[in-house]
Design an enzyme around this catalytic site. Sequence first.
Site: not given
Ligand code: 13P
Ligand code: ZN
Length: 232
Positions: A103, A126, A128, A156, A197
């Site tokens: 990413e 980033h 999840h 909040e 995602h």
């Molecule tokens: P990477 O292992 O390449 O960082 O990817 C993980 C991820 O969250 C892809 O969106």
């Molecule tokens: Zn990801």
Amino acid sequence: KEVTANMYRQGWDERNGGNISVLLTAEEVGEFSKSKTIRDINLGFIADPIVREKYFLVTGTGKYFKNVKKDPETNLGLVQISKDGKSAHLLWGFADGGKFTSEFPSHIMCHTSRLKIDPKNKVVMHSHPTYTIAMGACLPTDETVFTKKLWISNTEAIVVFPEGIGVLPCMLCGTNEIGEATAKKMETTRLVSWTNHGIYGCGHDIDEAFGLIETVEKTAQIYMLSLGHVVN
Ligand code: 13P
Ligand code: ZN
């Protein structure tokens, strides 16, 4: 090291899920700014002049957040974007021959967008987070709807992210296209949800980026636990 371990513990970053990049000054990089390049890694896009020759500490592709603390030199890398914006000079890390996160286009493009409007931005993160993904899956891919649902679920939320959250539809990750789309949203907000995602957050430091994502995730949990029936 602390934030990756914490994010793993939260259950947001399964396996190799998630990635972080931190812009460092030459002073912060210290002696490593004089290190010989270990190898050059092609970026696959042309980085904007605003990030050229800048240093980034970044998580590696395929690496697990839970392992960063015990082996930073394999799971992280320190890179300097080249003068022509086409590659990154590896100065430290990725000791097993690895490379930066898949990413990285999104990260560098988001740093670019944020730096243009906020020169103090340092971090792109980033992750999840479970409830955030679940909430996004239950809503139309509409950032006004997502933002308002968050704001009314937790007072909040509007305090922490008054600019709201950007929303992208489900897209192929790890591409320049999703990077460009995310960076465009980052021109007006510090948070972007990737439908089905995860989420991107950014800020002046790790605490700000983490705190934004943490607040969205907590709020999304409240929304999902109240079955989306927040009426007050
Ligand atoms: P990477 O292992 O390449 O960082 O990817 C993980 C991820 O969250 C892809 O969106
Ligand atoms: Zn990801």
